[in-house]
Design an enzyme around this catalytic site. Structure first.
Site, PDB file in Angstrom:
ATOM      1  N   ARG A   1      84.115  59.657 -46.430  1.00 38.50           N
ATOM      2  CA  ARG A   1      83.619  58.340 -46.839  1.00 38.50           C
ATOM      3  C   ARG A   1      83.404  58.267 -48.348  1.00 38.50           C
ATOM      4  O   ARG A   1      82.298  58.139 -48.830  1.00 38.50           O
ATOM      5  CB  ARG A   1      82.325  57.978 -46.113  1.00 38.50           C
ATOM      6  CG  ARG A   1      82.467  57.878 -44.612  1.00 38.50           C
ATOM      7  CD  ARG A   1      81.165  57.414 -43.972  1.00 38.50           C
ATOM      8  NE  ARG A   1      81.253  57.438 -42.515  1.00 38.50           N
ATOM      9  CZ  ARG A   1      80.253  57.137 -41.694  1.00 38.50           C
ATOM     10  NH1 ARG A   1      79.084  56.759 -42.188  1.00 38.50           N
ATOM     11  NH2 ARG A   1      80.416  57.192 -40.389  1.00 38.50           N
TER      12      ARG A   1
ATOM     13  N   ASP B   1      71.729  60.568 -43.889  1.00 34.41           N
ATOM     14  CA  ASP B   1      72.733  59.569 -43.560  1.00 34.41           C
ATOM     15  C   ASP B   1      73.661  59.429 -44.767  1.00 34.41           C
ATOM     16  O   ASP B   1      74.275  60.406 -45.177  1.00 34.41           O
ATOM     17  CB  ASP B   1      72.056  58.258 -43.170  1.00 34.41           C
ATOM     18  CG  ASP B   1      73.020  57.285 -42.492  1.00 34.41           C
ATOM     19  OD1 ASP B   1      74.173  57.660 -42.213  1.00 34.41           O
ATOM     20  OD2 ASP B   1      72.616  56.138 -42.233  1.00 34.41           O
TER      21      ASP B   1
ATOM     22  N   ASP C   1      75.290  52.860 -49.242  1.00 39.56           N
ATOM     23  CA  ASP C   1      75.933  51.991 -48.259  1.00 39.56           C
ATOM     24  C   ASP C   1      75.926  50.558 -48.778  1.00 39.56           C
ATOM     25  O   ASP C   1      74.910  50.080 -49.314  1.00 39.56           O
ATOM     26  CB  ASP C   1      75.224  52.053 -46.909  1.00 39.56           C
ATOM     27  CG  ASP C   1      75.709  53.205 -46.040  1.00 39.56           C
ATOM     28  OD1 ASP C   1      76.491  54.033 -46.542  1.00 39.56           O
ATOM     29  OD2 ASP C   1      75.300  53.280 -44.873  1.00 39.56           O
TER      30      ASP C   1
ATOM     31  N   ASP D   1      69.607  55.853 -46.081  1.00 41.49           N
ATOM     32  CA  ASP D   1      70.512  56.104 -47.192  1.00 41.49           C
ATOM     33  C   ASP D   1      69.689  56.139 -48.477  1.00 41.49           C
ATOM     34  O   ASP D   1      68.642  55.499 -48.580  1.00 41.49           O
ATOM     35  CB  ASP D   1      71.560  54.997 -47.285  1.00 41.49           C
ATOM     36  CG  ASP D   1      72.316  54.821 -45.981  1.00 41.49           C
ATOM     37  OD1 ASP D   1      73.070  55.725 -45.611  1.00 41.49           O
ATOM     38  OD2 ASP D   1      72.116  53.779 -45.327  1.00 41.49           O
TER      39      ASP D   1
END
Length: 442
Positions: free
Chosen positions: A319, A262, A266, A223
């Site tokens: 997301r 990715d 996060d 990430d």
């Protein structure tokens, strides 16, 4: 790696790590501070009452740094050296220009091929694990998978950079950029990340998983920014993007997208008390995940409390965020839904308590407002005052009417109390689009 996209991105020649660190320390920090009127950007702290990161004493990052712990870095090697030197003392790291995470300690250009271990071949990997040969029943194993994993470990050591506690990382001017790197805020407290563009954190060595879904999938690591087991973190006025290498330009192998990205941000593994404000999250698929596993209740229950306000989510597929366990306050964000490929924006996961209020959604024709919410697990959600294309829409009611098989329950069970300003959702698109992202701090 044959057929693999190469990244040979130019950087200015940097000095070796030891010399670089010496040059990274500001030559006359006390004099520089003396020329400032009022607190400088790098010494700014999270305002009182500004989201979850303002709780329990607030977030001050490296504000208390002395003259010997203020660094200006212009290369990835300098940056990692400064992070190491910052350990144990409040510190400020000023990023100037582009830091290319693939470049070596001398600043020389490197590509994915340079991180592959001897014997690894992407062509051999494709031949070995072709579903027509390997099937879909078992995860891949054997020599080429072991060599792929070893190559991935080499890249991981190169592109991951760990931020210590009591540190502010801040971009200088409007063009500070971390290219291909993965910034890790892991098991520390009191960190501020501001005014940076995070671009194209990509995996040179994605793994094929034939058991992922009906047809298998390519899975990648890295990430742009990870908040892992950390508390009191403020992420403000940054831009996150795949930049010049969007997923849409990636090839397909075994009939599946060769996914080299990715997430953009996060927040996982028991992280808590995080505020993400005035950021741009752009042109990405799996964008922002809060909580990474349904089975992580032991570490995540009662944590993952995050505030998201005045962020722009532009042309992201899903997301934005997906939430597990945490009390998440998402207000005054602008969601610009892409013309094609859109899945959802707000994902309701296990034991989540999401409050989504006074956000603005710009939705193209053909995308139903009911798809803005996505039910992953049966958890309550509060939606109030949200606008779609300039008009009020009850997101929960529309979702339940359009997708009755995924009926969601109302009332997340808590009322956010830490907000410094709440804008009319009709003003949010203009306000956020004009002020969010790197280079736009006022």
């Amino acid at each position: 790696m044959h057929r693999r996209r190469r990244h040979a991105l130019s950087t200015r020649t940097a000095l070796a790590c030891g010399t670089a660190l010496a040059l990274a320390t500001l030559t006359t920090p006390a004099q520089a501070q003396g020329r400032l009127s009022g607190p400088s950007l790098e010494r700014s702290v999270l305002p009182a009452n500004d989201g979850w990161a303002s709780a329990d004493g607030g977030t001050t990052g490296g504000r208390a740094a002395d003259a010997n712990h203020v660094y200006t870095v212009t290369s990835w090697a300098q940056f990692k050296a400064a992070l190491a030197a910052a350990e144990g003392s409040p510190s400020i790291i000023r990023v100037k220009g582009t830091l290319d995470a693939l470049s070596d300690s001398d600043g020389n250009e490197r590509t994915c091929d340079d991180y592959a271990v001897a014997g690894y071949s992407f062509d051999k990997y494709l031949a070995a694990y072709d579903p027509a040969v390997w099937g879909h029943e078992n995860p891949v194993s054997g020599e080429q998978e072991e060599l792929r994993a070893a190559s991935a470990a080499v890249q991981s050591a190169q592109i991951k950079a760990y931020v210590p506690a009591d540190t502010t990382v801040v971009g200088v001017g409007g063009n500070a950029r971390i290219l291909g790197g993965s910034l890790q805020v892991k098991d520390v407290g009191d960190v501020i990340i501001r005014n940076l563009t995070f671009e194209d954190a990509f995996d040179c060595f994605p793994q094929w998983d034939p058991t992922d879904g009906e047809n298998g999938a390519w899975n990648s690591e890295y990430d742009n920014l990870v908040v892992y087991g950390s508390t009191h973190v403020w992420v403000d006025h940054n831009t996150f993007t795949d930049g010049r290498h969007p997923d849409s330009e990636q090839p397909y192998y075994y009939g599946q997208l060769y996914q080299q990205h990715d997430g953009e941000l996060d927040i996982v593994k028991g992280a808590d008390l995080v505020t993400a404000s005035w950021n741009v999250f752009a042109d990405h698929d799996k964008t922002l995940m809060i909580g990474n596993s349904d089975s992580a209740a032991a570490s995540d229950r009662g944590k993952l409390n995050v505030t998201l306000h005045h962020n722009q989510f532009k042309n992201v597929i899903e997301r934005a965020p997906r939430v597990r366990f945490g009390k998440v306050d998402a207000y005054n964000n602008h969601f610009v839904v892409p013309e094609s490929g859109y899945a959802y924006s707000l994902g309701i996961g296990i034991e989540s308590q999401l409050v989504a209020e006074k956000n603005a959604f710009t939705v193209p024709a053909g995308v139903r407002a009911g798809t803005i919410l996505k039910k992953w697990k049966d958890s309550p959600v509060t939606t109030a005052g949200n606008h779609v294309n300039g008009s009020y829409v009850d997101l929960l009611a529309v979702h339940n009417a359009e997708i009755p098989e995924e009926t969601l329950r109302p009332d997340a069970g808590w009322t956010p109390a830490r907000r410094t300003r709440v804008d009319d959702p009709r003003a949010v698109p203009r306000l956020v689009d004009g002020r969010a992202g790197a280079g736009k701090i006022r």
